[in-house]
Design an enzyme around this catalytic site. Structure first.
Site, PDB file in Angstrom:
ATOM      1  N   LYS A 480      -2.537   2.738   8.946  1.00  0.00           N
ATOM      2  CA  LYS A 480      -1.370   3.273   8.241  1.00  0.00           C
ATOM      3  C   LYS A 480      -0.440   2.093   7.972  1.00  0.00           C
ATOM      4  CE  LYS A 480      -0.726   6.017  11.775  1.00  0.00           C
ATOM      5  NZ  LYS A 480      -0.370   7.264  11.144  1.00  0.00           N
ATOM      6  N   ARG A 481       0.598   2.282   7.186  1.00  0.00           N
ATOM      7  CA  ARG A 481       1.548   1.201   6.959  1.00  0.00           C
ATOM      8  C   ARG A 481       2.104   0.698   8.297  1.00  0.00           C
ATOM      9  NH1 ARG A 481       2.881  -0.750   1.763  1.00  0.00           N
ATOM     10  NH2 ARG A 481       4.325  -1.936   3.033  1.00  0.00           N
ATOM     11  N   LYS A 486       6.181   3.783  13.528  1.00  0.00           N
ATOM     12  CA  LYS A 486       4.798   4.251  13.703  1.00  0.00           C
ATOM     13  C   LYS A 486       4.178   3.695  14.991  1.00  0.00           C
ATOM     14  CE  LYS A 486       3.826   4.900   8.724  1.00  0.00           C
ATOM     15  NZ  LYS A 486       3.102   6.178   8.519  1.00  0.00           N
TER      16      LYS A 486
HETATM   17  C1  LIG Z   1      -3.827   8.380   3.894  1.00  0.00           C
HETATM   18  C2  LIG Z   1      -3.393   6.999   3.677  1.00  0.00           C
HETATM   19  C3  LIG Z   1      -2.135   6.595   4.129  1.00  0.00           C
HETATM   20  C4  LIG Z   1      -1.201   7.501   4.901  1.00  0.00           C
HETATM   21  O1  LIG Z   1      -1.481   7.353   6.270  1.00  0.00           O
HETATM   22  P1  LIG Z   1      -0.474   7.911   7.384  1.00  0.00           P
HETATM   23  O2  LIG Z   1      -1.244   7.729   8.635  1.00  0.00           O
HETATM   24  O3  LIG Z   1      -0.240   9.343   7.069  1.00  0.00           O
HETATM   25  O4  LIG Z   1       0.749   7.099   7.318  1.00  0.00           O
HETATM   26  C5  LIG Z   1      -1.748   5.279   3.906  1.00  0.00           C
HETATM   27  N1  LIG Z   1      -2.560   4.420   3.277  1.00  0.00           N
HETATM   28  C6  LIG Z   1      -3.789   4.764   2.852  1.00  0.00           C
HETATM   29  C7  LIG Z   1      -4.646   3.752   2.189  1.00  0.00           C
HETATM   30  C8  LIG Z   1      -4.246   6.074   3.025  1.00  0.00           C
HETATM   31  O5  LIG Z   1      -5.458   6.420   2.582  1.00  0.00           O
END
Ligand SMILES: *Cc1c(COP(=O)(O)O)cnc(C)c1O
Length: 745
Positions: A480-481, A486
């Site tokens: 994730k970012r 987070k």
């Molecule tokens: C689904 C997705 C996210 C979102 O991820 P979270 O865990 O909900 O923050 C971010 N980047 C990519 C490339 C994704 O496929």
């Protein structure tokens, strides 16, 4: 699709490289699609979003057209492996969750046969490509169009002019088909004209730490909003005449976060100036047409625009927003609101425009993206607006498309579902709840699927990162970012503690495990970048220690994006979703993992709450402080140093930042990270994300998972229960709810 297959049979592939073939095959598919583009309905919904994180179109579109398998076969007969097109990189016109959600929503609406159209910006450069050098993030420009862009059609004759006070820009539409029961379109505008004009669609989120950067960002927001509104108004006039009172009957506009909120003022401007609608009517038309989705409660992400900035390039828009502020103020006074309440809801305050407040006042429906998040909006951020306009507020828990996030990325699991519960689940109107009650009988088959997906993932990682992970390792993933809330930082400490315990043998029987990270940091976010470096320092310590490297591995993959996620998600056993409670609005990564049979190891935050509601707390691993407990800590003088004083392991982990265990290359970054936890900074208290508060229970949860995994079948059943109960997190469900409750399409 016979015609496509015939044409593909005839295609001469001799001496053509992957990029040429990619272009030619995509063009064949586009040709076969042409007559299938659905005409707009009587009532349509429009999604306005500054991001669309589409990922690769090639495989997904062929799948949606029902020709993925035949293409694979025909190409194989010609001696070509369909996987060669994996060298074509993603269209990453977005940052993360918000942009990916937009892509999933368009996919679901098309699959359900609903007329939903997307509007956005055709950035020349998408989200930067990330490389790691010496464990640090390097950013490279993402020139995604260098392979061509066969999935877009330029609509030269539908271009229009967008005016700023100082210059004007031509917005040229590029249409991307979104394939399903209907074929809808995502229309992205490219800015053309002078050099200044072209800059507007050059970069996704240009840095906005300077006045110039801020202006550019504002221009971007207005650029695509105004192009979309201009087009919709013109279409309405052409089809229904100049009676704009009927505009809301035909158009539902969804604002994906605050970036397009300026569209509200633009509609009012256009109706009053060009179509002679009285101001009051224009306001009512706008109110009946717009809806707003909030995606975050983080204060730094709630957009405020300086009045002077808006005045400079959009004086009429500034006037309109000020008038709306006065109208709201008058209305709130009449409703008996106090001064404080009015100030809290003000659209204009201290020389700035609060775009979220504008969105709430001017929308028919305001929604949060998970049940908990919507409650936080109603009781926190928008509590006053909720008291005055309770009917506006509703929840729409996010979802992810099961086509990309299950059928495409995990055909092996999809086949197992077919065999166990029939094929009906593949339909957008159906789901795979037929699996419920049947999970006990297929744990062995599931484990085989999971092992195969891990093998594929490990191969991919070996190829792209040069790190080998032995077969059979248990996989924990946090992708994730990168953001402090987070808490990748907390996972880093947890891994370090596991390492220390393995070394001093205070844990034995540890099931061999790998921790996979994938994350991009905003280029100017220093702490996030330091956390990447810290994780990579831990990775090199652990991976190079022969005493533990057969038990523990750490991999930080480069350039995490949609395509990488399609590899990581199916091959993961444990989904790490560990945000500080109250701060992750929903998450969608958590849903992708659940759908592919990973258990969630997470806090009671965002959609995790609903995931465990559906899949059972006993099938997941919940730990850490709840929203209420975090609130209490905030008010009760939380002291992270007291936690450190009491817990030697935590102390050792945190001290590793400064005691010479690791090197930050003399930059002082690790000391700064250390200080962020122990002394704070001018703008925050120490450990503002409560990492040390939750660390012990986190490590215990990771260890409990490790023990349970060794049990085999019992754990596989937990994983399968998550699959069986994940139907609720399909964006088909979410979109049906938007269509019924908000858009009425
Ligand atoms: C689904 C997705 C996210 C979102 O991820 P979270 O865990 O909900 O923050 C971010 N980047 C990519 C490339 C994704 O496929």
């Amino acid at each position: 699709m016979k015609k496509f297959e015939e044409e593909l049979q005839k295609l001469n592939v001799d001496n053509k490289d992957a990029i040429t073939l990619y272009r030619e095959i995509s063009e064949l598919a586009m040709d076969s699609l042409r007559e299938r583009i659905s005409p707009p309905a009587e009532r349509n919904a429009y999604y306005l979003s500054i991001e669309y994180l589409l990922g690769r179109s090639f495989y997904n579109n062929l799948m949606e057209l029902g020709v993925l398998d035949s293409t694979k076969r025909i190409l194989a007969e010609k001696g070509i492996d369909i996987n060669v097109f994996e060298e074509i990189e993603d269209a990453a016109l977005g940052n993360g969750g918000l942009g990916r959600l937009a892509a999933c929503f368009l996919d679901s609406a098309a699959a359900l046969g609903l007329p939903l159209y997307g509007y956005g910006i055709r950035y020349k450069y998408g989200l930067f490509k990330q490389k790691l050098e010496d464990g640090r993030q390097i950013e490279l420009p993402d020139d995604w169009q260098r392979y061509g862009d066969p999935w877009s059609v330029r609509r030269e004759n539908e271009k229009r002019v967008v005016e700023f006070a100082d210059f004007s820009v031509t917005a040229v539409p590029y249409d991307i088909p979104v394939i399903g029961k209907r074929v809808n379109t995502l229309r992205l505008f490219q800015a053309e004209g002078s050099d200044e004009a072209k800059k507007i669609s050059e970069w996704l989120y240009p840095p906005d730490d300077t006045e110039e950067g801020k202006l550019l960002r504002l221009r971007q927001e207005y650029f695509f909003s105004a192009a979309a509104i201009g087009e919709l108004a013109e279409r309405h006039a052409a089809r229904y005449g100049k009676n704009f009172d009927a505009f809301p009957q035909h158009n539902a506009l969804q604002l994906n976060d605050t970036h397009p909120v300026i569209a509200v003022a633009e509609l009012i401007r256009l109706l009053t100036e060009k179509y002679g609608v009285p101001f009051k009517n224009a306001v009512n038309i706008a109110k009946a047409s717009f809806n707003y989705t909030n995606h975050t409660v983080l204060p730094e992400a709630l957009e405020c625009w300086n009045e002077s900035l808006v005045k400079k390039i959009l004086p009429k828009i500034a006037d309109i927003i000020e008038r709306l502020n006065k109208i709201q103020e008058k209305e709130l006074k009449a409703l008996g609101c106090t001064k404080e309440e009015i100030a809290d809801m003000a659209i204009y305050r201290n020389g700035t425009f609060a775009m979220a407040n504008l969105a709430v006042y001017m929308s028919s429906a305001v929604n949060g993206v998970a049940a908990l998040h919507t409650e936080i909006l109603k009781n926190g951020l928008f509590r006053n607006a909720y008291r005055v306009f309770p009917d506006k507020f509703r929840n729409k828990t996010n979802g992810v498309t099961k086509r990309r996030w299950l059928m495409l990325c995990n055909p092996e699991l999809a086949d197992l579902i077919d065999k166990t519960a029939g094929k009906e689940w593949r339909d957008a109107d159906s789901d795979y709840s037929a699996l419920i009650g049947k999970t006990d009988g297929i744990t062995k088959e599931f484990t085989e699927v999971k092992s195969e997906k891990k093998r594929q993932l490990f191969n991919h990682i070996a190829k792209h990162e040069g790190i080998t992970i032995p077969n059979g390792f248990l996989v924990y993933a946090q992708v994730k970012r990168l953001h402090e809330y987070k808490r990748q930082f907390m996972t880093a400490f947890a891994i370090y503690e596991l390492y220390v315990m393995l070394k001093n043998k205070s844990i034995t029987n540890f099931y061999p495990s790998v921790f996979i990270f994938g994350a991009k940091s905003a280029p100017s976010y220093r702490r996030a970048k330091a956390i990447i470096k810290f994780i990579n320092e831990i990775a090199s310590l652990v991976n190079n220690d022969p005493e533990v490297s057969d038990k523990l591995k750490v991999v930080f993959v480069q350039n995490y994006n949609v395509s990488y996620a399609e590899k990581i998600v199916p091959g993961t056993d444990v989904s790490l979703q560990v945000s500080t409670a109250g701060l992750e609005a929903s998450g969608t990564g958590n849903m992708k993992f659940m759908m592919n049979g990973a258990v969630t190891c997470g806090t009671m935050d965002g959609a995790n709450v609903e995931i465990v509601e559906h899949a059972g707390r006993e099938n997941n691993y919940i730990f850490g402080a709840t929203v209420q407990e975090i609130e209490a800590l905030k008010n009760g003088g939380y002291n992270p140093n007291a936690v450190l004083a009491e817990n030697e392991l935590h102390r050792k982990a945190v001290e590793s930042l400064v005691d010479g265990s690791f090197s930050d290359g003399g930059t002082g970054e690790f000391k700064e990270l250390y200080n962020s936890l122990t002394v704070g900074a001018s703008w925050h208290k120490p450990d503002q994300y409560y990492i040390l508060n939750d660390l012990e229970s986190y490590v215990n949860a990771l260890l409990a998972i490790n023990r349970d995994y060794a049990e085999g079948k019992v754990f596989a059943r937990k994983q399968l229960e998550n699959v069986a109960r994940s139907s609720y997190f399909s964006s088909d469900r979410t979109i049906k709810e938007y269509a019924q409750d908000i858009w009425h399409i």
